[in-house]
Design a protein around this motif. Structure first.
Motif, PDB file in Angstrom:
ATOM      1  N   ASP A  51      22.124  20.913  54.431  1.00 53.36           N
ATOM      2  CA  ASP A  51      22.311  22.303  53.979  1.00 53.36           C
ATOM      3  C   ASP A  51      23.322  22.434  52.843  1.00 53.36           C
ATOM      4  O   ASP A  51      24.174  23.319  52.847  1.00 53.36           O
ATOM      5  N   GLY A  52      23.242  21.528  51.869  1.00 51.65           N
ATOM      6  CA  GLY A  52      24.119  21.594  50.709  1.00 51.65           C
ATOM      7  C   GLY A  52      25.526  21.085  50.952  1.00 51.65           C
ATOM      8  O   GLY A  52      26.389  21.184  50.082  1.00 51.65           O
ATOM      9  N   GLN A  53      25.778  20.558  52.124  1.00 54.43           N
ATOM     10  CA  GLN A  53      27.081  20.006  52.482  1.00 54.43           C
ATOM     11  C   GLN A  53      26.927  18.505  52.738  1.00 54.43           C
ATOM     12  O   GLN A  53      25.823  18.000  52.877  1.00 54.43           O
ATOM     13  N   PHE A  54      28.056  17.824  52.833  1.00 53.98           N
ATOM     14  CA  PHE A  54      28.079  16.397  53.154  1.00 53.98           C
ATOM     15  C   PHE A  54      28.701  16.235  54.539  1.00 53.98           C
ATOM     16  O   PHE A  54      29.789  16.738  54.798  1.00 53.98           O
ATOM     17  N   VAL A  55      27.984  15.562  55.422  1.00 51.73           N
ATOM     18  CA  VAL A  55      28.442  15.381  56.798  1.00 51.73           C
ATOM     19  C   VAL A  55      28.664  13.897  57.048  1.00 51.73           C
ATOM     20  O   VAL A  55      27.814  13.064  56.724  1.00 51.73           O
ATOM     21  N   LEU A  56      29.821  13.573  57.626  1.00 50.16           N
ATOM     22  CA  LEU A  56      30.165  12.188  57.957  1.00 50.16           C
ATOM     23  C   LEU A  56      29.990  11.979  59.454  1.00 50.16           C
ATOM     24  O   LEU A  56      30.557  12.716  60.265  1.00 50.16           O
ATOM     25  N   TYR A  57      29.169  10.993  59.801  1.00 44.52           N
ATOM     26  CA  TYR A  57      28.950  10.630  61.202  1.00 44.52           C
ATOM     27  C   TYR A  57      29.466   9.223  61.446  1.00 44.52           C
ATOM     28  O   TYR A  57      29.416   8.367  60.563  1.00 44.52           O
ATOM     29  N   GLN A  58      29.937   9.003  62.670  1.00 44.78           N
ATOM     30  CA  GLN A  58      30.263   7.643  63.089  1.00 44.78           C
ATOM     31  C   GLN A  58      29.490   7.345  64.357  1.00 44.78           C
ATOM     32  O   GLN A  58      29.384   8.182  65.246  1.00 44.78           O
ATOM     33  N   ASP A  59      28.901   6.163  64.376  1.00 41.33           N
ATOM     34  CA  ASP A  59      28.217   5.654  65.563  1.00 41.33           C
ATOM     35  C   ASP A  59      29.013   4.446  66.029  1.00 41.33           C
ATOM     36  O   ASP A  59      29.185   3.488  65.274  1.00 41.33           O
ATOM     37  N   VAL A  60      29.499   4.524  67.253  1.00 40.49           N
ATOM     38  CA  VAL A  60      30.290   3.445  67.834  1.00 40.49           C
ATOM     39  C   VAL A  60      29.478   2.862  68.974  1.00 40.49           C
ATOM     40  O   VAL A  60      29.032   3.598  69.864  1.00 40.49           O
ATOM     41  N   GLY A  61      29.288   1.561  68.935  1.00 41.35           N
ATOM     42  CA  GLY A  61      28.461   0.956  69.963  1.00 41.35           C
ATOM     43  C   GLY A  61      28.990  -0.373  70.454  1.00 41.35           C
ATOM     44  O   GLY A  61      29.794  -1.035  69.800  1.00 41.35           O
ATOM     45  N   HIS A  62      28.525  -0.725  71.623  1.00 39.13           N
ATOM     46  CA  HIS A  62      28.823  -2.015  72.228  1.00 39.13           C
ATOM     47  C   HIS A  62      27.627  -2.355  73.109  1.00 39.13           C
ATOM     48  O   HIS A  62      27.064  -1.470  73.759  1.00 39.13           O
ATOM     49  N   ALA A  63      27.261  -3.615  73.132  1.00 41.57           N
ATOM     50  CA  ALA A  63      26.081  -4.044  73.898  1.00 41.57           C
ATOM     51  C   ALA A  63      26.160  -3.607  75.359  1.00 41.57           C
ATOM     52  O   ALA A  63      25.147  -3.283  75.967  1.00 41.57           O
ATOM     53  N   ALA A  64      27.367  -3.562  75.916  1.00 39.32           N
ATOM     54  CA  ALA A  64      27.520  -3.236  77.331  1.00 39.32           C
ATOM     55  C   ALA A  64      27.496  -1.727  77.610  1.00 39.32           C
ATOM     56  O   ALA A  64      27.255  -1.314  78.736  1.00 39.32           O
ATOM     57  N   SER A  65      27.732  -0.917  76.582  1.00 37.95           N
ATOM     58  CA  SER A  65      27.876   0.519  76.867  1.00 37.95           C
ATOM     59  C   SER A  65      27.022   1.437  76.007  1.00 37.95           C
ATOM     60  O   SER A  65      27.115   2.661  76.126  1.00 37.95           O
ATOM     61  N   GLY A  66      26.211   0.904  75.122  1.00 36.34           N
ATOM     62  CA  GLY A  66      25.371   1.754  74.281  1.00 36.34           C
ATOM     63  C   GLY A  66      26.116   2.286  73.061  1.00 36.34           C
ATOM     64  O   GLY A  66      27.185   1.796  72.707  1.00 36.34           O
ATOM     65  N   THR A  67      25.535   3.326  72.441  1.00 39.68           N
ATOM     66  CA  THR A  67      26.072   3.871  71.200  1.00 39.68           C
ATOM     67  C   THR A  67      26.359   5.352  71.361  1.00 39.68           C
ATOM     68  O   THR A  67      25.591   6.073  71.998  1.00 39.68           O
ATOM     69  N   LYS A  68      27.460   5.796  70.753  1.00 35.73           N
ATOM     70  CA  LYS A  68      27.819   7.210  70.785  1.00 35.73           C
ATOM     71  C   LYS A  68      28.012   7.696  69.350  1.00 35.73           C
ATOM     72  O   LYS A  68      28.731   7.076  68.569  1.00 35.73           O
ATOM     73  N   ARG A  69      27.377   8.829  68.999  1.00 38.10           N
ATOM     74  CA  ARG A  69      27.509   9.416  67.657  1.00 38.10           C
ATOM     75  C   ARG A  69      28.514  10.564  67.710  1.00 38.10           C
ATOM     76  O   ARG A  69      28.482  11.397  68.606  1.00 38.10           O
ATOM     77  N   THR A  70      29.399  10.590  66.697  1.00 39.78           N
ATOM     78  CA  THR A  70      30.391  11.649  66.557  1.00 39.78           C
ATOM     79  C   THR A  70      30.329  12.210  65.147  1.00 39.78           C
ATOM     80  O   THR A  70      30.226  11.444  64.183  1.00 39.78           O
ATOM     81  N   ASN A  71      30.415  13.520  65.018  1.00 39.84           N
ATOM     82  CA  ASN A  71      30.520  14.176  63.726  1.00 39.84           C
ATOM     83  C   ASN A  71      31.986  14.130  63.322  1.00 39.84           C
ATOM     84  O   ASN A  71      32.849  14.665  64.011  1.00 39.84           O
TER      85      ASN A  71
END
Length: 98
Positions: A51-71
């Protein structure tokens, strides 16, 4: 992202993938940085156009616990979001080591 910044991040073992902004669709990522640390934690940082903006996401993951996305924030300029992207890289390196 300027070439000297890309080089500095590469020296810190971050992998950078950039796409031509003219060819991306709404919501698609046009800069992605990722790195896997020796403890198995993998980090992906990506800038998206929304929507005309820039959004920064981080995905943090580990084989034992999966991945979590944060804005990590929404920014009105590319310079501002790239600055935050770099800060996030350095913060993760300080947390988990280079």
């Amino acid at each position: 992202m300027e070439e000297h910044t890309r080089t500095a991040l590469k020296q810190r073992q971050w992998t950078c993938v950039t796409e031509d902004m003219n060819l991306i669709s709404q919501g698609a990522s046009f800069v992605t940085l990722w790195k896997q640390y020796t403890n198995g934690v993998a980090i992906t940082l990506s800038i998206h156009s929304e929507d005309g903006q820039f959004v920064l996401y981080q995905d943090v993951g580990h084989a034992a616990s999966g991945t979590k996305r944060t804005n990590c924030g929404t920014f009105s300029t590319a310079d501002a979001v790239v600055h935050q992207l770099i800060q996030e890289c350095y913060s993760w390196d300080n947390t988990w080591g280079m």
